[in-house]
Design a protein around this motif. Structure first.
Motif, mmCIF file in Angstrom:
data_model
loop_
_atom_site.group_PDB
_atom_site.id
_atom_site.type_symbol
_atom_site.label_atom_id
_atom_site.label_comp_id
_atom_site.label_asym_id
_atom_site.label_seq_id
_atom_site.Cartn_x
_atom_site.Cartn_y
_atom_site.Cartn_z
ATOM 1 N N SER A 101 0.829 -1.199 0.000
ATOM 2 C CA SER A 101 0.000 0.000 0.000
ATOM 3 C C SER A 101 0.866 1.252 0.000
ATOM 4 C CB SER A 101 -0.927 -0.010 1.219
ATOM 5 O OG SER A 101 -1.715 1.152 1.261
ATOM 6 N N TYR A 102 1.940 1.219 0.764
ATOM 7 C CA TYR A 102 2.855 2.358 0.834
ATOM 8 C C TYR A 102 3.478 2.630 -0.539
ATOM 9 C CZ TYR A 102 7.183 4.902 1.511
ATOM 10 O OH TYR A 102 8.201 5.807 1.386
ATOM 11 N N TYR A 103 3.946 1.597 -1.221
ATOM 12 C CA TYR A 103 4.584 1.798 -2.527
ATOM 13 C C TYR A 103 3.582 2.219 -3.601
ATOM 14 C CZ TYR A 103 9.078 0.226 -0.848
ATOM 15 O OH TYR A 103 10.265 0.140 -0.171
ATOM 16 N N ALA A 104 2.332 1.789 -3.463
ATOM 17 C CA ALA A 104 1.291 2.207 -4.407
ATOM 18 C C ALA A 104 0.909 3.663 -4.188
ATOM 19 C CB ALA A 104 0.064 1.313 -4.270
ATOM 20 N N CYS A 105 0.978 4.112 -2.934
ATOM 21 C CA CYS A 105 0.615 5.489 -2.591
ATOM 22 C C CYS A 105 1.540 5.937 -1.452
ATOM 23 C CB CYS A 105 -0.854 5.546 -2.157
ATOM 24 S SG CYS A 105 -1.403 7.182 -1.668
ATOM 25 N N PRO A 106 2.745 6.437 -1.780
ATOM 26 C CA PRO A 106 3.722 6.788 -0.743
ATOM 27 C C PRO A 106 3.170 7.800 0.270
ATOM 28 C CG PRO A 106 4.760 6.771 -2.898
ATOM 29 C CD PRO A 106 3.274 6.645 -3.127
ATOM 30 N N ARG A 107 3.371 7.483 1.541
ATOM 31 C CA ARG A 107 2.942 8.333 2.643
ATOM 32 C C ARG A 107 3.562 7.811 3.917
ATOM 33 N NH1 ARG A 107 -0.269 4.266 1.316
ATOM 34 N NH2 ARG A 107 -1.610 3.238 2.832
ATOM 35 N N LYS A 108 3.487 8.588 4.960
ATOM 36 C CA LYS A 108 3.967 8.155 6.265
ATOM 37 C C LYS A 108 2.903 7.254 6.877
ATOM 38 C CE LYS A 108 5.474 10.179 10.643
ATOM 39 N NZ LYS A 108 5.716 11.463 11.330
ATOM 40 N N ILE A 109 3.296 6.052 7.281
ATOM 41 C CA ILE A 109 2.391 5.132 7.970
ATOM 42 C C ILE A 109 3.022 4.803 9.318
ATOM 43 C CG2 ILE A 109 1.196 2.913 7.938
ATOM 44 C CD1 ILE A 109 1.437 2.915 4.887
#
Length: 198
Positions: A101-109
């Protein structure tokens, strides 16, 4: 966790192994975040849905009856909570889903683990994309410890103690004592470099 300011209104949190939804209801009520409870056990899921019907924060809480390994992490998710619900093998697969999910939509998790096992910690420290940030103080649990343990952490002969907290000094005075000091925020909602805020 709710009092630390790490989860806020507008955040979306996944609660893996949510059980009856208690964490979801509490965090969504306290922080105004949205929560997604992921539960594999149908009986617990049904109880969570039943609890949702009467919850004050029901509009910000949803539940999914799904194996956590199969759950596709929505792109709005920016927090995940783990109460050590899995074996290490399953945790590795869940982290892989979060990374997808992070690589599909980069963001801080942000990932929150409630008392992670040594096995969890060893694995998490080996994941290149993850960064250990902090441990959240839990004063109520500290207070439940034996007098011997508390003395080993905060010896009475050490009278000059300093607490550094990026939030208010609420509760820290008890631990720093009369000869100690708190370096904390005195205003609410400020943002900027630490050198300007403290």
């Amino acid at each position: 966790l709710a009092n630390e300011g790490l989860i806020r209104k507008g955040d979306t949190l996944i609660d893996y192994g949510c059980g009856k939804g208690r964490v979801d209801f509490f965090l969504s009520y306290q922080t105004k975040c949205h929560t997604i409870g992921v539960e594999y056990d149908e009986r617990l899921y049904e109880k969570a849905m039943e609890n949702r019907a009467g919850a004050v924060s029901a509009g910000r809480v949803s539940f999914e009856l799904v194996d956590a390994v199969q759950f596709l992490v929505p792109e709005q998710v920016d927090c995940a909570y783990f109460f050590n619900p899995f074996s290490l093998e399953i945790l590795q697969k869940v982290i892989a889903r979060l990374l997808e999910s992070y690589y599909a939509c980069p963001r801080k998790i942000r990932l929150f683990f409630y008392y992670p096992s040594d096995e969890y910690i060893s694995y998490l420290m080996s994941v290149d994309e993850l960064m250990f940030v902090d441990e959240i103080p839990c004063m109520d649990l500290f207070e439940e410890q034996s007098a011997e343990y508390k003395e080993s952490v905060l010896p009475k002969e050490v009278r000059k103690r300093v607490a550094v907290e990026a939030l208010s000094d609420f509760g820290w005075g008890k631990y720093v004592g009369l000869d100690g000091a708190c370096v904390t925020m005195t205003g609410f909602g400020a943002s900027g470099p630490a050198s300007q805020l403290f």
